[in-house]
Design an enzyme around this catalytic site. Structure first.
Site, PDB file in Angstrom:
ATOM      1  N   ALA A 137      83.516  61.203  60.202  1.00  0.00           N
ATOM      2  CA  ALA A 137      83.321  61.028  58.766  1.00  0.00           C
ATOM      3  C   ALA A 137      84.160  61.997  57.944  1.00  0.00           C
ATOM      4  CB  ALA A 137      81.846  61.216  58.415  1.00  0.00           C
TER       5      ALA A 137
ATOM      6  N   VAL B 262      73.131  41.736  59.062  1.00  0.00           N
ATOM      7  CA  VAL B 262      73.385  40.561  59.901  1.00  0.00           C
ATOM      8  C   VAL B 262      73.706  41.018  61.320  1.00  0.00           C
ATOM      9  CG1 VAL B 262      74.791  38.498  60.270  1.00  0.00           C
ATOM     10  CG2 VAL B 262      74.287  39.264  57.929  1.00  0.00           C
TER      11      VAL B 262
ATOM     12  N   GLU C 178      76.373  46.248  56.533  1.00  0.00           N
ATOM     13  CA  GLU C 178      76.724  45.736  57.860  1.00  0.00           C
ATOM     14  C   GLU C 178      75.486  45.387  58.691  1.00  0.00           C
ATOM     15  OE1 GLU C 178      78.575  44.036  60.362  1.00  0.00           O
ATOM     16  OE2 GLU C 178      80.126  45.347  59.526  1.00  0.00           O
TER      17      GLU C 178
ATOM     18  N   ILE D 218      76.189  44.330  65.789  1.00  0.00           N
ATOM     19  CA  ILE D 218      77.467  43.618  65.875  1.00  0.00           C
ATOM     20  C   ILE D 218      78.208  43.766  64.545  1.00  0.00           C
ATOM     21  CG2 ILE D 218      78.573  41.383  66.265  1.00  0.00           C
ATOM     22  CD1 ILE D 218      76.048  40.492  67.722  1.00  0.00           C
TER      23      ILE D 218
ATOM     24  N   VAL E 272      61.509  58.230  52.061  1.00  0.00           N
ATOM     25  CA  VAL E 272      60.494  57.663  51.182  1.00  0.00           C
ATOM     26  C   VAL E 272      59.656  56.684  51.987  1.00  0.00           C
ATOM     27  CG1 VAL E 272      60.035  56.377  49.061  1.00  0.00           C
ATOM     28  CG2 VAL E 272      62.016  57.909  49.186  1.00  0.00           C
TER      29      VAL E 272
ATOM     30  N   LYS F 161      70.733  35.476  56.803  1.00  0.00           N
ATOM     31  CA  LYS F 161      71.944  36.064  57.368  1.00  0.00           C
ATOM     32  C   LYS F 161      73.154  35.149  57.178  1.00  0.00           C
ATOM     33  CE  LYS F 161      69.112  38.441  60.801  1.00  0.00           C
ATOM     34  NZ  LYS F 161      68.649  38.455  62.210  1.00  0.00           N
TER      35      LYS F 161
ATOM     36  N   GLY G 125      66.650  45.806  66.856  1.00  0.00           N
ATOM     37  CA  GLY G 125      66.273  47.027  67.545  1.00  0.00           C
ATOM     38  C   GLY G 125      66.671  48.241  66.731  1.00  0.00           C
TER      39      GLY G 125
ATOM     40  N   ASP H  87      64.856  33.614  58.728  1.00  0.00           N
ATOM     41  CA  ASP H  87      65.603  34.854  58.978  1.00  0.00           C
ATOM     42  C   ASP H  87      67.087  34.555  59.193  1.00  0.00           C
ATOM     43  OD1 ASP H  87      65.744  37.806  59.993  1.00  0.00           O
ATOM     44  OD2 ASP H  87      66.587  36.630  61.630  1.00  0.00           O
TER      45      ASP H  87
END
Length: 420
Positions: A31, A125, A122, A129, A41, A198, A295, A194
């Site tokens: 970074a 979806v 990112e 991946i 929160v 996406k 996950g 769902d």
């Protein structure tokens, strides 16, 4: 130093905090700055969480804290997170979200609000991946001809078990719930909603199409039967729940539903809880993306990749990857104008003339039969299983309505689309 606050410290939020700590040095090297989670929160402060950062139940504490540079939104839902993300962007704070429902309904409003404030998504979806980055950057020189995605691991797990073990939908769903792959109320997953959220995000990047879930065809996997599995096995198909975006001239088809897909296609080999997405560009041809679609760690990996990207460049680029309409004149195809092949399941009285009557009705709607399989049942009934050549959705629906009225039809006809 880049200071971040995490709104929603559940499975993914906890993983983000843990990975930022465990991989601190390599993340800093990539970074260019140290990324520090300074606050989380939560709704319920009394609930125990395995994190070592301060927690609050007041979102305004982080929104009004000028020292916090970036907000990670992981709370889920639509309208409440929309107001929070909107406020963060208006205050000049960068935002990273994994919230597909939020983006399914508010992606264009948020893009307009963000301007040059970095806003990344990112993880919304296919978990880990990097499909958003692939569409916005890696494939940016291409017209996208089609996207076909297995983007819900729950449905893919259920269908894989049904095909491999001959189990019923109900039995596999129960197993998926016991393993934690499906919620107690699984409708959002198995009903296709769902995956639809996406797909709409991907379609906006690929085509600039502004559609809501209510505008597109959405069907789930609840009505898949062992008989359908038998037909798939007989003719070397797999059954998958796919999110499909397909350009046809100036029309773009957007649809989520179960499909029969030839086993020779790469995406047919994506099994279990894994996700896979096929993208066809006019210059690159087909590219395939495979990996864990959900996950804590997989999704957190994508969230942190977005944070690192923002830390590197500082200023935001267009959220959806373009400044102007990608192609003039593109519009969303009507649901009834879809064109594909179809599988039809009919429970019939096993007697002479049945097939001829069905074929006659199909022919009247300019629908021709490509494959046929008959499975005898008990008590003089049969399952008549047909696959058609390419036809229009409205013609198939009208033909099935007429077939249903025939006296030898024993239950409502079923249909699954075929993607060859």
């Amino acid at each position: 130093m880049l200071k971040i606050a995490i709104i929603g410290v559940g499975t993914v939020g906890s993983s983000v905090i843990k990975i930022l700590k465990d991989n601190k040095e390599i993340i800093k090297a990539r970074a260019g700055v140290e990324i520090v989670p300074v606050c989380g929160v939560v709704n319920n402060l009394s609930k125990l969480r395995d994190v070592d950062i301060p927690l609050t139940d007041d979102v305004n504490e982080v929104l009004n804290d000028e020292s916090i540079d970036l907000i990670v939104e992981l709370m889920g839902g639509v309208e409440k997170p929309y107001q929070i993300v909107k406020s963060a962007l208006e205050k000049g704070k960068s935002v990273v979200t994994a919230n597909k429902a939020l983006l399914a309904y508010h992606r264009y409003e948020l893009e307009a609000i963000a301007g040059e404030v970095p806003f990344e998504f990112e993880a919304s979806v296919a978990g880990g991946i990097p499909i958003i980055n692939a569409l916005r950057e890696g494939l940016s020189a291409n017209h996208i001809l089609s996207i076909k995605g297995i983007i819900n691991g729950t449905c893919n797990f259920i269908l894989t078990k049904m095909i491999n073990e001959g189990a019923s939908f109900e039995d596999v769903l129960k197993e998926a719930q016991e393993l934690g792959y499906a919620e107690a109320n699984p409708t959002f997953d198995v009903g296709g909603f769902d995956a639809a959220h996406k797909l709409l995000i991907l379609a906006s990047i690929a085509y600039g199409i502004d559609a809501k879930p209510e505008d597109i065809l959405i069907e789930g996997i609840q009505n898949i039967t062992p008989c359908d599995i038998d037909f798939a096995n007989e003719f070397n198909y797999s059954i998958k729940l796919l999110g499909i975006a397909k350009k046809r001239g100036k029309l773009v088809e957007l649809r989520v539903h179960p499909v029969l897909i030839p086993n020779t296609q790469m995406i047919a080999k994506v099994d279990g809880v894994m996700n896979g997405i096929s993208v066809v560009g006019d210059k690159v041809g087909e590219t395939m993306y495979y990996g864990a679609g959900a996950g804590g760690d997989a999704t957190a990996s994508a969230v942190i990749a977005n944070i690192i990207d923002i830390a590197r460049r500082g200023k935001g680029s267009p959220m959806l990857g373009f400044n102007k309409p990608l192609e003039s004149g593109l519009s969303l195809a009507e649901k009834n104008d879809i064109e594909t092949k179809y599988y039809i399941r009919l429970k019939v009285v096993d007697k002479t003339g049945v097939l001829a009557s069905v074929a006659s009705i199909l022919s009247g709607f300019d629908i021709s039969i490509e494959k046929i399989l008959q499975k005898p049942l008990e008590s003089g009934f049969s399952n008549l299983l047909l696959a058609t050549h390419t036809a229009k959705e409205i013609d198939v629906l009208q033909a099935l309505e007429k077939i249903e009225s025939l006296d030898f039809i024993q239950e409502k006809p079923a249909m699954i689309r075929i993607e060859a």
